[in-house]
Design a protein around this motif. Structure first.
Motif, PDB file in Angstrom:
ATOM      1  N   ARG A 247      -2.813  -6.548   4.760  1.00 45.59           N
ATOM      2  CA  ARG A 247      -3.547  -6.999   5.948  1.00 45.59           C
ATOM      3  C   ARG A 247      -3.028  -8.340   6.458  1.00 45.59           C
ATOM      4  NH1 ARG A 247      -8.447  -9.076   6.659  1.00 45.59           N
ATOM      5  NH2 ARG A 247      -8.794  -9.237   4.426  1.00 45.59           N
TER       6      ARG A 247
ATOM      7  N   SER B 186       0.394   0.101  -9.680  1.00 47.34           N
ATOM      8  CA  SER B 186       0.411   1.448  -9.065  1.00 47.34           C
ATOM      9  C   SER B 186       1.820   2.020  -9.081  1.00 47.34           C
ATOM     10  CB  SER B 186      -0.072   1.373  -7.622  1.00 47.34           C
ATOM     11  OG  SER B 186      -1.363   0.845  -7.586  1.00 47.34           O
TER      12      SER B 186
ATOM     13  N   TYR C 112       1.045  -6.623 -15.450  1.00 52.78           N
ATOM     14  CA  TYR C 112       1.119  -8.073 -15.249  1.00 52.78           C
ATOM     15  C   TYR C 112       1.314  -8.844 -16.557  1.00 52.78           C
ATOM     16  CZ  TYR C 112      -0.662  -6.533 -10.747  1.00 52.78           C
ATOM     17  OH  TYR C 112      -0.823  -5.885  -9.549  1.00 52.78           O
TER      18      TYR C 112
ATOM     19  N   THR D 138      -0.054  -3.769  -3.813  1.00 53.36           N
ATOM     20  CA  THR D 138      -0.748  -2.601  -3.261  1.00 53.36           C
ATOM     21  C   THR D 138      -2.098  -3.000  -2.665  1.00 53.36           C
ATOM     22  OG1 THR D 138      -1.710  -2.180  -5.429  1.00 53.36           O
ATOM     23  CG2 THR D 138       0.321  -0.993  -4.890  1.00 53.36           C
TER      24      THR D 138
ATOM     25  N   ASP E 113      -5.270  -5.330  -0.619  1.00 50.74           N
ATOM     26  CA  ASP E 113      -5.731  -5.577   0.745  1.00 50.74           C
ATOM     27  C   ASP E 113      -4.994  -6.752   1.396  1.00 50.74           C
ATOM     28  OD1 ASP E 113      -7.866  -5.462   2.921  1.00 50.74           O
ATOM     29  OD2 ASP E 113      -8.149  -7.493   2.148  1.00 50.74           O
TER      30      ASP E 113
END
Ligand SMILES: NC(=O)c1ccc[n+]([C@@H]2O[C@H](COP(=O)([O-])OP(=O)(O)OC[C@H]3O[C@@H](n4cnc5c(N)ncnc54)[C@H](OP(=O)(O)O)[C@@H]3O)[C@@H](O)[C@H]2O)c1
Length: 515
Positions: free
Chosen positions: A37, A64, A107, A31, A33
């Motif tokens: 990107r 998430s 995790y 989820t 950056d």
């Protein structure tokens, strides 16, 4: 002056040209950056260019509570924003999107990793991935050890059965914050994965010119004979940013220029420029030569640290045509921060090739311009025949390797100016990728992802290299952190750095280039 490209290419029979085998790529921190990107747009672009196998899939794993449908929507938005000039038609996206899957989990949870293993089995069957998995750790470093441990705990680190499928793990930067933490992380990885399965990312190594350093040196006969103490006076490596820290105060207050730039990017460039030719061009041999450079690098004498390493922090000033804040006034920085935003370092390599040749490295934020370059400065000619002025004598020959912007090379030398008297003029012969090869070099993440899928570790940092790099840098960081700088801020935003950096090189009768 310009170069022309020869209208032929040598056929590339190297292992790098293999089409990757089918595989599934698991992204932890899906989820975040970097995933949206860089990683997913790069994979999409590779697929559009026909460089990915037909049999591949992507599995996002994050805490998430997204699901596969949300992941596909989010990635579509990201790809449309970040996939550069590429046009994205509906069919192309639909084909890519059906390969995207998502699972929400913690995790550190074995149960969640068991579910991941189950999902991966199904995805691998559905997309014919052959049980080949890449595990890409795109989470904050605090999570790396949990993920690695859980992959080992549920047996995802090794392929089952007799088939020849493979498992690989990719670790993002930063790799540790000092020697001890890097060693711990290396040990945690080694408990689960073999070094040959491990890919430590340094995106600088994916840049075209960085890879070209070795081709330039070793595929030509005219440069390598000069590449040593007999002809080279010194080497300068500069990586300057014109922007400040922007919105990354949290990261930067913890990191600083030494950790952020030197331990990885600058020392990688340094190793590639200084290394001896490898026996063959593969990960082990290139890696071994780079490690030798760091092993031969003289440790910084801590009792005279100021003569070898200097630090700086930007204050307010004029940059990029506007008046900008100093580091201590940036959002979320400590108004008394001791964090360095600039560092410069002098290194010597104690070996036959480089004995006595200084390597000057510098990097900083909020400087005059954004540039990354390596300049090989040659010695002056032994005897001046043409009545050169002392000013002329200050400009000896140089080879400049520009990593960014305008990736390319330039060779600086002298010629006679036209006229009846002998007047000597400095000229430069420039080669730049974009104009010669009609287009931009592929983005670094695409190159690196493709290498991971092809199983080529040449452009990734080796365990030992990382530890030698930290061993060199950690004592400087510790010395700086234990004795706050009394003169911060000591350079204006928009300048070339603090006067201490000029003094560092001037002490040896030299000066920094102004690229
Ligand atoms: N972004 C870049 O340009 C860039 C450049 C170079 C290197 N890197 C490195 O690449 C990695 C990922 O970067 P990023 O910018 O994508 O990071 P990020 O957005 O901060 O985090 C990625 C994801 O990790 C999870 N996460 C965040 N904080 C966490 C925490 N404290 N504990 C557990 N999970 C957490 C979040 O997903 P969930 O909450 O959904 O689990 C988040 O979406 C980092 O190691 C970074 O240093 C990034």
């Amino acid at each position: 002056m310009q170069f022309a490209a020869q209208p032929f290419e040598l056929e590339d029979r190297s292992p790098q040209m293999r089409v990757p085998e089918g595989c599934a790529i698991v992204i932890f921190g899906a989820t975040g950056d970097l995933t949206g990107r860089m990683i997913v747009p790069a994979l999409f672009s590779l697929q559009q260019r026909g460089l990915l196998p037909d049999d591949f899939a992507i599995v996002g794993f994050s805490r998430s509570k997204w699901n596969t449908a949300v992941f596909r929507e989010e990635m579509e938005t990201a790809v449309r924003e970040y996939a550069g000039a590429m046009t994205i038609d509906g069919t192309a996206w639909a084909d890519f999107a059906q390969r995207l899957h998502y699972i929400s989990g913690n995790y550190g949870s074995r149960e969640d990793f068991e579910q991941l293993a189950e999902l991966l089995g199904r995805v691998s069957d559905e997309h014919s991935c052959g049980g080949n998995y890449v595990f890409y750790l795109s989470t904050p470093p605090s999570v790396y050890s949990d993920v690695i441990q859980q992959l080992g705990a549920v047996g995802l680190h090794q392929a089952n059965g007799e088939n020849s499928s493979w498992r690989r793990v990719v670790i993002e930067k930063p790799f540790g914050r000092d020697l001890a933490t890097a060693q711990t992380l290396n040990a945690q990885i080694a408990n689960v994965f073999a070094e040959t399965q491990t890919y430590r990312i340094d995106h600088y190594l994916g840049k075209e010119t960085v890879q070209n350093i070795l081709v330039f040196r070793l595929a030509n006969h005219i440069f390598e004979p000069l590449w040593n103490r007999r002809y080279v006076d010194h080497v300068q490596i500069t990586a300057s940013e014109s922007i400040g820290i922007e919105h990354r105060a949290g990261y930067y207050e913890e990191s600083g220029a030494m950790r952020d730039m030197f331990q990885n990017h600058l020392l990688q460039l340094y190793s590639l420029v200084a290394m001896d030719p490898p026996v063959v061009f593969d990960a082990e041999e290139v890696g071994a030569e780079k490690i030798k450079v760091l092993r031969a690098t003289r440790p910084i004498p801590l009792t005279q640290i100021d003569q070898w390493a200097v630090r700086g922090q930007y204050g307010p000033g004029w940059a990029r045509g506007e008046y900008v804040k100093g580091y201590r006034e940036e959002e979320n920085t400590d108004p008394h921060s001791n964090r360095e935003t600039f560092a410069a370092l002098k290194l010597y390599i104690d070996n036959w090739r480089w004995e006595g040749v200084p390597f000057y490295l510098r990097s900083g934020k909020s400087m005059t311009k954004k540039v990354t370059e390596i300049a090989i400065q040659f010695k002056r000619v032994p005897h001046l025949l043409f009545g050169l002025t002392p000013a002329d004598a200050l400009n000896p020959n140089a080879i400049v390797i520009r990593v960014q912007p305008n990736e390319g090379f330039s060779l600086q030398f002298r010629v006679k100016s036209p006229g009846q008297t002998i007047r000597v003029h400095q000229v430069s012969m420039n080669f730049d990728y974009e104009s010669l090869f009609n287009g931009e070099a592929p983005p670094a993440y695409e190159t690196l992802l493709l290498d991971i899928l092809r199983g080529d570790r040449t452009l990734f940092a080796h365990k030992e290299w990382i530890e030698y790099a930290w061993a060199l840098i950690t004592p400087i960081i510790e010395a700086w952190e234990s004795s706050p700088a009394s003169n911060f801020p000591n350079y204006e935003a928009g300048s070339w750095g603090p006067p201490e950096a000029d003094a560092l090189i001037a002490m040896d009768g030299r000066s920094w280039r102004r690229p």
